[in-house]
Write a protein that holds these residues in place. Structure first.
Motif, mmCIF file in Angstrom:
data_model
loop_
_atom_site.group_PDB
_atom_site.id
_atom_site.type_symbol
_atom_site.label_atom_id
_atom_site.label_comp_id
_atom_site.label_asym_id
_atom_site.label_seq_id
_atom_site.Cartn_x
_atom_site.Cartn_y
_atom_site.Cartn_z
ATOM 1 N N PHE A 125 -19.060 0.541 -6.149
ATOM 2 C CA PHE A 125 -18.719 -0.183 -7.468
ATOM 3 C C PHE A 125 -19.587 0.377 -8.737
ATOM 4 C CE2 PHE A 125 -22.616 -2.316 -6.416
ATOM 5 C CZ PHE A 125 -22.560 -2.589 -5.055
ATOM 6 N N HIS A 150 -17.135 1.595 -11.497
ATOM 7 C CA HIS A 150 -16.490 0.329 -12.251
ATOM 8 C C HIS A 150 -17.639 -0.161 -13.163
ATOM 9 C CE1 HIS A 150 -12.823 0.675 -9.776
ATOM 10 N NE2 HIS A 150 -13.756 0.716 -8.695
ATOM 11 N N GLN A 208 -14.100 5.209 -1.434
ATOM 12 C CA GLN A 208 -13.703 4.490 -2.690
ATOM 13 C C GLN A 208 -12.287 3.526 -2.576
ATOM 14 O OE1 GLN A 208 -15.778 4.293 -5.408
ATOM 15 N NE2 GLN A 208 -14.458 2.590 -6.169
ATOM 16 N N GLU A 209 -11.365 4.515 -2.222
ATOM 17 C CA GLU A 209 -9.930 3.620 -1.840
ATOM 18 C C GLU A 209 -10.190 2.271 -0.859
ATOM 19 O OE1 GLU A 209 -5.535 4.600 -0.376
ATOM 20 O OE2 GLU A 209 -7.053 6.003 -0.013
ATOM 21 N N TRP A 227 -12.762 0.457 -0.325
ATOM 22 C CA TRP A 227 -13.455 -0.635 -1.304
ATOM 23 C C TRP A 227 -12.266 -1.244 -2.313
ATOM 24 C CZ3 TRP A 227 -18.217 -3.350 -1.639
ATOM 25 C CH2 TRP A 227 -18.041 -3.876 -2.913
ATOM 26 N N ASP A 228 -11.719 -0.501 -2.988
ATOM 27 C CA ASP A 228 -10.674 -0.866 -4.011
ATOM 28 C C ASP A 228 -9.606 -1.777 -3.443
ATOM 29 O OD1 ASP A 228 -12.286 0.348 -6.000
ATOM 30 O OD2 ASP A 228 -10.701 2.146 -6.155
ATOM 31 N N HIS A 256 -9.126 -5.975 -3.751
ATOM 32 C CA HIS A 256 -7.737 -6.406 -4.377
ATOM 33 C C HIS A 256 -7.285 -7.342 -3.473
ATOM 34 C CE1 HIS A 256 -3.905 -6.173 -6.449
ATOM 35 N NE2 HIS A 256 -3.242 -6.202 -5.320
#
Length: 195
Positions: free
Chosen positions: A5, A8, A47-48, A50-51, A55
């Motif tokens: 994060f 972000h 990262q994918e 986590w995202d 979501h």
């Protein structure tokens, strides 16, 4: 830095700073060399992964994860994500596992892939994350609760007495030689081994 994060948050702070007036004042002491914050080393998280989990948490959607424990083959689990906990540089997903029909904890660094499913879920009203974490001594609970007794020397005993260890539910047994026994219940022996 080094966490999924970070980018972000960095983008968010950049946007905030661009909207603020130039006449911002801060206390000089905030920049003092008298403060030091030591971070734990972060584990690697895709990262994918986590995202997608973030979501799914926000949308209350069930996910299919591909998970690999150390020295074991990959496994697939369908879970309802409840909460993410950061502890000692590791991120953990607390989720309801459809296979085990129970709440389980998954290290995000061991999740290789995530697929968001169309099925939505509701977190039970009787699930309270703070109570769950306290009851399981950190974020690595096991199914079995253990009673642990740790003996501390006379020299160490004063440091043990000055702290509240398990929400005040521990027992302190003082010995004649000045040593001290700390007795408590835990669902996470790996956390105790770190002592």
């Amino acid at each position: 830095n080094g966490s999924p994060f970070y980018n972000h948050l960095a983008n968010m702070f950049d946007k905030l700073s661009s909207m603020l007036s130039e006449n911002i004042r801060i206390k000089a002491s905030w920049l003092s060399d008298k403060y030091t914050f030591l971070n734990s080393n972060n584990t690697k998280i895709y990262q994918e992964v986590w995202d997608l989990i973030i979501h799914a948490l926000e949308m209350s959607k069930t996910i299919l994860i591909e998970y690999t424990k150390p020295n074991e083959e990959k496994m697939s689990r369908t879970v309802n994500p409840y909460h993410i906990v950061m502890k000692n540089g590791q991120a953990y997903l607390i989720a309801f596992c459809h296979l085990q029909k129970a709440i389980r904890v998954f290290a995000l660094s061991r999740i290789n892939r995530v697929q968001i499913l169309e099925k939505k879920y509701t977190i039970p009203e009787n699930f309270q994350i703070h109570a769950y974490l306290k009851a399981h001594f950190g974020s690595l609970p096991e199914e079995v609760e253990h009673t642990v007794e740790v003996k501390f020397s006379k020299k160490t005993a004063p440091y043990i007495k000055e702290r509240i260890w398990f929400d005040g539910k521990e027992k302190l047994l003082e010995n004649k030689d000045g040593s001290l026994n700390l007795v408590f219940s835990t669902n996470s022996l790996p956390e105790i081994k770190k002592w």
